[in-house]
Design a protein around this motif. Structure first.
Motif, short mmCIF file in Angstrom:
data_model
loop_
_atom_site.label_atom_id
_atom_site.label_comp_id
_atom_site.label_asym_id
_atom_site.label_seq_id
_atom_site.Cartn_x
_atom_site.Cartn_y
_atom_site.Cartn_z
N LEU A 63 0.83 -1.22 0.00
CA LEU A 63 0.00 0.00 0.00
C LEU A 63 0.86 1.26 0.00
N ASP A 64 1.90 1.28 0.83
CA ASP A 64 2.77 2.47 0.92
C ASP A 64 3.43 2.80 -0.41
N ARG A 65 3.79 1.78 -1.17
CA ARG A 65 4.50 2.00 -2.44
C ARG A 65 3.55 2.26 -3.61
N LEU A 66 2.39 1.58 -3.64
CA LEU A 66 1.57 1.64 -4.85
C LEU A 66 0.41 2.64 -4.80
N VAL A 67 -0.15 2.92 -3.65
CA VAL A 67 -1.25 3.88 -3.59
C VAL A 67 -0.80 5.26 -4.08
N PRO A 68 0.36 5.78 -3.66
CA PRO A 68 0.79 7.09 -4.18
C PRO A 68 1.03 7.10 -5.69
N VAL A 69 1.50 6.00 -6.25
CA VAL A 69 1.74 5.92 -7.70
C VAL A 69 0.40 5.96 -8.43
N CYS A 70 -0.56 5.19 -7.96
CA CYS A 70 -1.88 5.20 -8.57
C CYS A 70 -2.50 6.59 -8.45
N ALA A 71 -2.34 7.23 -7.29
CA ALA A 71 -2.88 8.58 -7.09
C ALA A 71 -2.26 9.56 -8.08
N GLN A 72 -0.96 9.45 -8.31
CA GLN A 72 -0.29 10.33 -9.27
C GLN A 72 -0.87 10.16 -10.68
N LEU A 73 -1.11 8.93 -11.07
CA LEU A 73 -1.68 8.65 -12.39
C LEU A 73 -3.12 9.18 -12.49
N LEU A 74 -3.92 8.95 -11.46
CA LEU A 74 -5.29 9.44 -11.45
C LEU A 74 -5.34 10.97 -11.50
N GLU A 75 -4.49 11.61 -10.71
CA GLU A 75 -4.45 13.08 -10.67
C GLU A 75 -4.05 13.65 -12.02
N ALA A 76 -3.07 13.04 -12.67
CA ALA A 76 -2.63 13.52 -13.98
C ALA A 76 -3.74 13.39 -15.01
N ALA A 77 -4.44 12.26 -15.00
CA ALA A 77 -5.53 12.05 -15.96
C ALA A 77 -6.70 12.99 -15.67
N ALA A 78 -7.00 13.24 -14.39
CA ALA A 78 -8.07 14.16 -14.02
C ALA A 78 -7.70 15.60 -14.39
N ALA A 79 -6.44 15.98 -14.14
CA ALA A 79 -5.98 17.32 -14.48
C ALA A 79 -6.02 17.57 -15.98
N GLY A 83 -8.27 16.46 -17.81
CA GLY A 83 -9.68 16.45 -18.18
C GLY A 83 -10.13 15.15 -18.84
N GLU A 84 -9.33 14.10 -18.70
CA GLU A 84 -9.65 12.82 -19.36
C GLU A 84 -10.58 11.94 -18.55
N ILE A 85 -10.48 12.03 -17.23
CA ILE A 85 -11.30 11.17 -16.39
C ILE A 85 -11.98 12.00 -15.32
N ARG A 86 -12.98 11.41 -14.73
CA ARG A 86 -13.66 12.04 -13.60
C ARG A 86 -12.67 12.12 -12.43
N SER A 87 -12.89 13.03 -11.53
CA SER A 87 -11.92 13.26 -10.47
C SER A 87 -12.39 12.78 -9.10
N ASP A 88 -13.48 12.03 -9.06
CA ASP A 88 -14.06 11.66 -7.76
C ASP A 88 -13.73 10.23 -7.32
N LEU A 89 -12.67 9.66 -7.84
CA LEU A 89 -12.26 8.31 -7.47
C LEU A 89 -10.88 8.35 -6.86
N GLY A 90 -10.74 7.76 -5.68
CA GLY A 90 -9.45 7.72 -5.01
C GLY A 90 -8.62 6.52 -5.45
N ALA A 91 -7.32 6.64 -5.24
CA ALA A 91 -6.39 5.58 -5.66
C ALA A 91 -6.67 4.27 -4.94
N TYR A 92 -6.85 4.32 -3.63
CA TYR A 92 -7.10 3.09 -2.88
C TYR A 92 -8.39 2.42 -3.36
N GLU A 93 -9.41 3.24 -3.58
CA GLU A 93 -10.70 2.73 -4.04
C GLU A 93 -10.55 2.02 -5.40
N LEU A 94 -9.82 2.64 -6.33
CA LEU A 94 -9.61 2.02 -7.64
C LEU A 94 -8.82 0.72 -7.51
N MET A 95 -7.74 0.76 -6.73
CA MET A 95 -6.91 -0.44 -6.57
C MET A 95 -7.70 -1.57 -5.92
#
Length: 196
Positions: free
Chosen positions: A133-149, A151-163
């Motif tokens: 969790l410590d290693r992968l949740v931040p990586v997933c969050a970075q990818l989600l934030e970049a895609a949301a920024a 404008g490609e994806i919705r921004s209401d999903l957290g990394a832990y929730e997706l994983m």
């Protein structure tokens, strides 16, 4: 410093780099064999996949548990390092997210088998899960934030929730040939796209 001292100084880092590469080759081979044959696959199969002798494996990993833990950590690190690299090299952040999730699915398929073996030592498993969790949740969050920024994806999903969702879709994928977890995960990632 004499010439022989300089040669010895250069040889040590080179030897360490070779040893590290050899160990990574063994871990990649073990992960591959675990995916196709399970974590109880014969060590000789791993040695054949890696192109080494049995002694080499036992020198690095005296027990099967040592090998399983090393594979687990190696795959977590590979998945963690892939996130930023995919963001830098992919056409879009959403494409990078999709590619990363595919790597994550590959890891999860292996991880489910590893987890079953490692659960016999709950404290050790809890430590590995926290590391995951410590290693992968931040990586997933970075990818989600970049895609949301972007404008490609919705921004209401957290990394832990997706994983967690991807992980749940992968349960049973290794034991039921009629179940295509990867297809369902692709539908999940496609469903993140903004529709407005």
């Amino acid at each position: 410093m004499s010439g022989s001292d300089e040669d010895a100084g250069r040889a040590a880092p080179s030897k360490r780099a070779d040893a590290r590469r050899n160990k990574e080759t063994l871990l990649d081979a073990a992960a591959s064999v675990f995916v196709t044959s399970g974590v109880h696959a014969p060590v000789r199969d791993i040695a054949a996949e890696a192109g080494v002798g049995l002694g080499t494996i036992y020198r690095h990993f005296p027990t099967r548990a040592d090998l399983i833990i090393a594979v687990y950590r190696h795959q977590v690190e590979a998945c963690a390092e892939a996130g930023p690299a995919l963001l830098a090299s992919s056409a879009t952040p959403h494409a990078a997210l999709g590619q990363w999730v595919n790597l994550f699915v590959d890891f999860l398929v292996t991880k489910h088998g590893l987890a079953a073996v490692l659960h016999s030592d709950d404290a050790g498993f809890d430590t590995l899960h926290a590391y995951f969790l410590d290693r992968l949740v931040p990586v997933c969050a970075q990818l989600l934030e970049a895609a949301a920024a972007a404008g490609e994806i919705r921004s209401d999903l957290g990394a832990y929730e997706l994983m967690r969702g991807v992980g749940n879709l992968c349960i049973g994928a290794d034991s039921d040939p009629r179940y295509d977890a990867r297809r369902l995960v692709e539908l999940l990632i496609a469903g993140l796209r903004r529709t407005d």
